[in-house]
Design an enzyme around this catalytic site. Structure first.
Site, PDB file in Angstrom:
ATOM      1  N   SER A   1       0.846  -1.203   0.000  1.00 32.01           N
ATOM      2  CA  SER A   1       0.000   0.000   0.000  1.00 32.01           C
ATOM      3  C   SER A   1       0.872   1.241   0.000  1.00 32.01           C
ATOM      4  O   SER A   1       1.971   1.243   0.557  1.00 32.01           O
ATOM      5  CB  SER A   1      -0.885   0.036   1.241  1.00 32.01           C
ATOM      6  OG  SER A   1      -1.513   1.301   1.352  1.00 32.01           O
TER       7      SER A   1
ATOM      8  N   TYR B   1      -1.293  -0.985  10.120  1.00 28.92           N
ATOM      9  CA  TYR B   1      -1.430  -1.256   8.675  1.00 28.92           C
ATOM     10  C   TYR B   1      -0.178  -0.808   7.916  1.00 28.92           C
ATOM     11  O   TYR B   1       0.363  -1.539   7.074  1.00 28.92           O
ATOM     12  CB  TYR B   1      -2.670  -0.520   8.176  1.00 28.92           C
ATOM     13  CG  TYR B   1      -3.068  -0.765   6.742  1.00 28.92           C
ATOM     14  CD1 TYR B   1      -3.694  -1.943   6.359  1.00 28.92           C
ATOM     15  CD2 TYR B   1      -2.846   0.208   5.770  1.00 28.92           C
ATOM     16  CE1 TYR B   1      -4.093  -2.152   5.038  1.00 28.92           C
ATOM     17  CE2 TYR B   1      -3.246   0.012   4.458  1.00 28.92           C
ATOM     18  CZ  TYR B   1      -3.863  -1.167   4.093  1.00 28.92           C
ATOM     19  OH  TYR B   1      -4.251  -1.358   2.791  1.00 28.92           O
TER      20      TYR B   1
ATOM     21  N   ALA C   1       2.718  -3.153   8.596  1.00 29.16           N
ATOM     22  CA  ALA C   1       2.546  -4.426   7.885  1.00 29.16           C
ATOM     23  C   ALA C   1       2.865  -4.258   6.401  1.00 29.16           C
ATOM     24  O   ALA C   1       3.560  -5.086   5.797  1.00 29.16           O
ATOM     25  CB  ALA C   1       1.114  -4.934   8.057  1.00 29.16           C
TER      26      ALA C   1
END
Ligand code: NAI
Length: 248
Positions: free
Chosen positions: A142, A155, A158
């Site tokens: 991402s 998030y 990760a």
């Protein structure tokens, strides 16, 4: 081996980006394993779309964060299919909150589902890829893993972890014909982002040079390239699919 006989496994393939990836790989002629953990009717719909795209597929329900389930289910797929040529580590969740108030359980859930899962699934498929001297492993990271984002320390950590995992795996597996890359989507319209209020979506668009959120198909097109023979000289990289909002 020609592309039209390849077997792909897409984690979190039941909806959103994962569904678009399944359909795109099916259009390339691949047989597609659709992993998911909830909403089986969504996975059935993905399977229908895979067939409509002219290929075949199978459902592979298991929790990617569960070590024993991953080992058992991927072994069963390998026994049934003979091999897995392409693995897309796409399954992911968010448990957002400012760090000062973030529960340890939310840290663990996001790290396990988004990062440990990629380690587990890759480990379960890599031996067969190494043996046949061909494989493609793609982690869906991402933009947040590169830029950081308030309210998403779990998030972002990760997703940043996935890029380090990919680089190290790429070095370990290159001599065996297996490439490992990441795709880092920006803001893509799926269930994960649909929850954002309209004003947040508008402010996001204002930060994106191309002036729009992306679609799952935009990500799937990049996955298709990295899963194909055309990407044979690319490994350990992160391909950003974000409308220009972040340029590394
Ligand atoms: P989504 O929420 O629409 O779909 C998530 C998928 O993951 C579902 O198929 C779900 O069943 C599966 N899943 C969740 N936990 C699982 C588990 N423990 N075991 C097996 N499957 C599990 O999400 P979306 O938006 O399609 O995201 C897909 C990936 O793309 C995620 O890794 C996400 O972090 C990443 N991403 C999404 C962006 C976006 O804007 N939507 C932006 C950047 C990255």
């Amino acid at each position: 081996m020609s592309e039209d006989r390849r077997i792909a496994l897409v984690t979190g393939g039941s909806r959103g980006i994962g569904r678009a990836v399944c359909v795109r790989l099916a259009r390339m002629g691949m047989r597609v394993g659709i992993n998911f953990v909830s909403r089986p009717e969504a996975a059935e719909e993905t399977l229908r779309l895979v067939r409509e795209a002219g290929s075949e597929g199978f459902l592979a329900p298991f929790d990617v964060a569960d070590t024993v389930a991953v080992q058992d289910r991927i072994k069963a797929i390998l026994d049934q299919e003979g091999r897995i040529d392409v693995l897309i580590n796409n399954a992911g969740i968010t448990r957002d909150g400012l760090m000062a108030r973030m529960a340890e359980a939310d840290w663990d859930a996001v790290l396990n589902t988004n990062l440990k899962s990629a380690f587990l699934c890759s480990k379960a498929v890599m031996r067969t890829m190494m043996k046949q001297k061909w494989g493609r492993i793609i982690h869906i990271a991402s933009v947040v893993g590169c830029m950081g984002n308030a309210g998403q320390v779990n998030y972002a950590a990760a997703k940043a972890g996935l890029t380090g995992l990919a680089k190290s795996m790429a070095r370990e597996l290159a001599s065996r014909g297996v490439t490992v890359n990441c795709i880092a989507p920006g803001f893509i319209v799926t269930d994960m982002t649909a929850a954002l209020p309209a004003e947040v979506q508008d402010s996001l668009k204002a930060q994106i040079p191309l002036g729009m959120l992306g679609t799952p198909d935009d990500v799937a097109a990049a996955v298709a390239f990295l899963a194909s023979e055309d990407s044979r000289y690319i490994t350990g990289q992160t391909l950003h699919v974000n409308g220009g909002m972040f340029m590394p």
